[in-house]
Design a protein around this motif. Structure first.
Motif, PDB file in Angstrom:
ATOM      1  N   UNK A   1       0.836  -1.184   0.000  1.00  0.00           N
ATOM      2  CA  UNK A   1       0.000   0.000   0.000  1.00  0.00           C
ATOM      3  C   UNK A   1       0.882   1.249   0.000  1.00  0.00           C
ATOM      4  N   UNK A   2       0.455   2.289  -0.653  1.00  0.00           N
ATOM      5  CA  UNK A   2       1.173   3.550  -0.679  1.00  0.00           C
ATOM      6  C   UNK A   2       0.826   4.340   0.577  1.00  0.00           C
ATOM      7  N   UNK A   3       1.426   3.971   1.691  1.00  0.00           N
ATOM      8  CA  UNK A   3       1.125   4.604   2.971  1.00  0.00           C
ATOM      9  C   UNK A   3       2.294   5.465   3.415  1.00  0.00           C
ATOM     10  N   UNK A   4       1.973   6.665   3.870  1.00  0.00           N
ATOM     11  CA  UNK A   4       2.978   7.537   4.457  1.00  0.00           C
ATOM     12  C   UNK A   4       2.755   7.641   5.964  1.00  0.00           C
ATOM     13  N   UNK A   5       2.001   6.705   6.516  1.00  0.00           N
ATOM     14  CA  UNK A   5       1.770   6.687   7.959  1.00  0.00           C
ATOM     15  C   UNK A   5       3.100   6.484   8.682  1.00  0.00           C
ATOM     16  N   UNK A   6       3.082   6.702  10.003  1.00  0.00           N
ATOM     17  CA  UNK A   6       4.289   6.531  10.820  1.00  0.00           C
ATOM     18  C   UNK A   6       4.745   5.087  10.685  1.00  0.00           C
ATOM     19  N   UNK A   7       5.980   4.888  10.246  1.00  0.00           N
ATOM     20  CA  UNK A   7       6.431   3.538   9.906  1.00  0.00           C
ATOM     21  C   UNK A   7       7.275   2.864  10.984  1.00  0.00           C
ATOM     22  N   UNK A   8       7.654   3.594  12.006  1.00  0.00           N
ATOM     23  CA  UNK A   8       8.438   3.010  13.093  1.00  0.00           C
ATOM     24  C   UNK A   8       7.627   2.944  14.362  1.00  0.00           C
TER      25      UNK A   8
ATOM     26  N   UNK B   1      -1.403  12.677  12.680  1.00  0.00           N
ATOM     27  CA  UNK B   1      -1.548  14.062  12.251  1.00  0.00           C
ATOM     28  C   UNK B   1      -0.231  14.738  12.607  1.00  0.00           C
ATOM     29  N   UNK B   2       0.366  15.427  11.635  1.00  0.00           N
ATOM     30  CA  UNK B   2       1.650  16.090  11.837  1.00  0.00           C
ATOM     31  C   UNK B   2       1.456  17.591  11.649  1.00  0.00           C
ATOM     32  N   UNK B   3       1.938  18.365  12.624  1.00  0.00           N
ATOM     33  CA  UNK B   3       1.968  19.821  12.503  1.00  0.00           C
ATOM     34  C   UNK B   3       3.421  20.192  12.258  1.00  0.00           C
ATOM     35  N   UNK B   4       3.685  20.716  11.075  1.00  0.00           N
ATOM     36  CA  UNK B   4       5.050  21.038  10.675  1.00  0.00           C
ATOM     37  C   UNK B   4       5.497  22.372  11.268  1.00  0.00           C
ATOM     38  N   UNK B   5       6.732  22.391  11.718  1.00  0.00           N
ATOM     39  CA  UNK B   5       7.309  23.610  12.284  1.00  0.00           C
ATOM     40  C   UNK B   5       7.875  24.483  11.170  1.00  0.00           C
ATOM     41  N   UNK B   6       8.148  25.749  11.485  1.00  0.00           N
ATOM     42  CA  UNK B   6       8.753  26.627  10.482  1.00  0.00           C
ATOM     43  C   UNK B   6      10.120  26.137  10.003  1.00  0.00           C
ATOM     44  N   UNK B   7      10.827  25.361  10.818  1.00  0.00           N
ATOM     45  CA  UNK B   7      12.151  24.881  10.423  1.00  0.00           C
ATOM     46  C   UNK B   7      12.088  23.578   9.624  1.00  0.00           C
ATOM     47  N   UNK B   8      10.905  23.084   9.348  1.00  0.00           N
ATOM     48  CA  UNK B   8      10.764  21.798   8.650  1.00  0.00           C
ATOM     49  C   UNK B   8      11.020  21.900   7.148  1.00  0.00           C
ATOM     50  N   UNK B   9      10.963  23.115   6.638  1.00  0.00           N
ATOM     51  CA  UNK B   9      11.119  23.298   5.201  1.00  0.00           C
ATOM     52  C   UNK B   9       9.810  23.229   4.441  1.00  0.00           C
ATOM     53  N   UNK B  10       8.709  22.911   5.139  1.00  0.00           N
ATOM     54  CA  UNK B  10       7.397  22.831   4.497  1.00  0.00           C
ATOM     55  C   UNK B  10       6.671  24.173   4.518  1.00  0.00           C
ATOM     56  N   UNK B  11       6.972  24.993   5.537  1.00  0.00           N
ATOM     57  CA  UNK B  11       6.265  26.261   5.720  1.00  0.00           C
ATOM     58  C   UNK B  11       7.204  27.225   6.436  1.00  0.00           C
TER      59      UNK B  11
ATOM     60  N   UNK C   1      -0.477  21.443   8.294  1.00  0.00           N
ATOM     61  CA  UNK C   1      -0.963  20.281   9.033  1.00  0.00           C
ATOM     62  C   UNK C   1      -1.267  19.201   8.017  1.00  0.00           C
ATOM     63  N   UNK C   2      -0.808  17.994   8.317  1.00  0.00           N
ATOM     64  CA  UNK C   2      -1.080  16.894   7.402  1.00  0.00           C
ATOM     65  C   UNK C   2      -1.525  15.655   8.163  1.00  0.00           C
ATOM     66  N   UNK C   3      -2.388  14.915   7.513  1.00  0.00           N
ATOM     67  CA  UNK C   3      -2.837  13.615   8.017  1.00  0.00           C
ATOM     68  C   UNK C   3      -2.142  12.573   7.166  1.00  0.00           C
ATOM     69  N   UNK C   4      -1.458  11.659   7.834  1.00  0.00           N
ATOM     70  CA  UNK C   4      -0.786  10.562   7.137  1.00  0.00           C
ATOM     71  C   UNK C   4      -1.506   9.278   7.510  1.00  0.00           C
ATOM     72  N   UNK C   5      -2.265   8.766   6.582  1.00  0.00           N
ATOM     73  CA  UNK C   5      -3.113   7.610   6.861  1.00  0.00           C
ATOM     74  C   UNK C   5      -2.421   6.305   6.492  1.00  0.00           C
ATOM     75  N   UNK C   6      -2.916   5.240   7.060  1.00  0.00           N
ATOM     76  CA  UNK C   6      -2.403   3.907   6.733  1.00  0.00           C
ATOM     77  C   UNK C   6      -2.903   3.445   5.369  1.00  0.00           C
TER      78      UNK C   6
ATOM     79  N   UNK D   1      -4.678   7.609   1.868  1.00  0.00           N
ATOM     80  CA  UNK D   1      -5.579   8.739   1.628  1.00  0.00           C
ATOM     81  C   UNK D   1      -5.197   9.892   2.550  1.00  0.00           C
ATOM     82  N   UNK D   2      -4.073  10.516   2.251  1.00  0.00           N
ATOM     83  CA  UNK D   2      -3.546  11.591   3.082  1.00  0.00           C
ATOM     84  C   UNK D   2      -4.259  12.902   2.781  1.00  0.00           C
ATOM     85  N   UNK D   3      -4.124  13.832   3.707  1.00  0.00           N
ATOM     86  CA  UNK D   3      -4.745  15.149   3.574  1.00  0.00           C
ATOM     87  C   UNK D   3      -3.754  16.159   4.127  1.00  0.00           C
ATOM     88  N   UNK D   4      -3.710  17.338   3.527  1.00  0.00           N
ATOM     89  CA  UNK D   4      -2.809  18.378   4.022  1.00  0.00           C
ATOM     90  C   UNK D   4      -3.387  19.752   3.740  1.00  0.00           C
ATOM     91  N   UNK D   5      -3.118  20.679   4.674  1.00  0.00           N
ATOM     92  CA  UNK D   5      -3.630  22.034   4.537  1.00  0.00           C
ATOM     93  C   UNK D   5      -2.573  23.024   5.031  1.00  0.00           C
TER      94      UNK D   5
END
Length: 139
Positions: A3-10, A78-88, A95-100, A103-107
């Protein structure tokens, strides 16, 4: 089939919310662009979300899942990215949802919308709603 999952893998090694709060408050004191992360953690603690949500930090990002934490990955987060993350950058929140299921979502929004945006994701993705904040002085 993979499956193409970006959920937490560890393993999701949760950190006590008080420690997460201390970390983000210290960062916000030094760098005001982290204030919204401290505000989110404060809202989790004030509304009793710490009873239903587990959290950790990954570098300077906030990563949250439901309790009980799944024993094995993948873990929906659910991940809230910090300003130092390079995303914002400063003044923004990502904020992004990484589902198993993949079906991810990000805003992206301005950081003044961080707390309601975080709770929108937590309510929609996990079914966890914030409780009423405790009055000052209440145990």
């Amino acid at each position: 089939m993979r499956m193409n999952s970006r959920a937490w893998s560890g393993p999701f090694d949760e950190v006590p919310w008080a420690e997460i709060a201390t970390r983000f408050h210290e960062m916000a004191t030094r760098h005001s662009e982290f204030r919204h992360l401290a505000d989110i953690v404060d809202s989790v603690l004030a509304g009793g979300g710490d009873q239903h949500l587990a959290g950790l930090t990954s570098m300077h990002d906030l990563v949250v899942t439901t309790r009980p934490v799944p024993a094995r990955p993948p873990v929906e987060v659910v991940v809230v990215r910090s300003p130092s993350s390079g995303f914002v950058g400063a003044g923004g929140v990502f904020v992004e949802h990484r589902s198993a299921t993949g079906h991810d979502d990000q805003v992206f929004r301005t950081s003044d919308e961080a707390v309601p945006l975080f709770w929108r994701f937590v309510i929609e993705k996990f079914g966890v709603e914030p409780g009423r904040p405790k009055p000052p002085g209440a145990g």
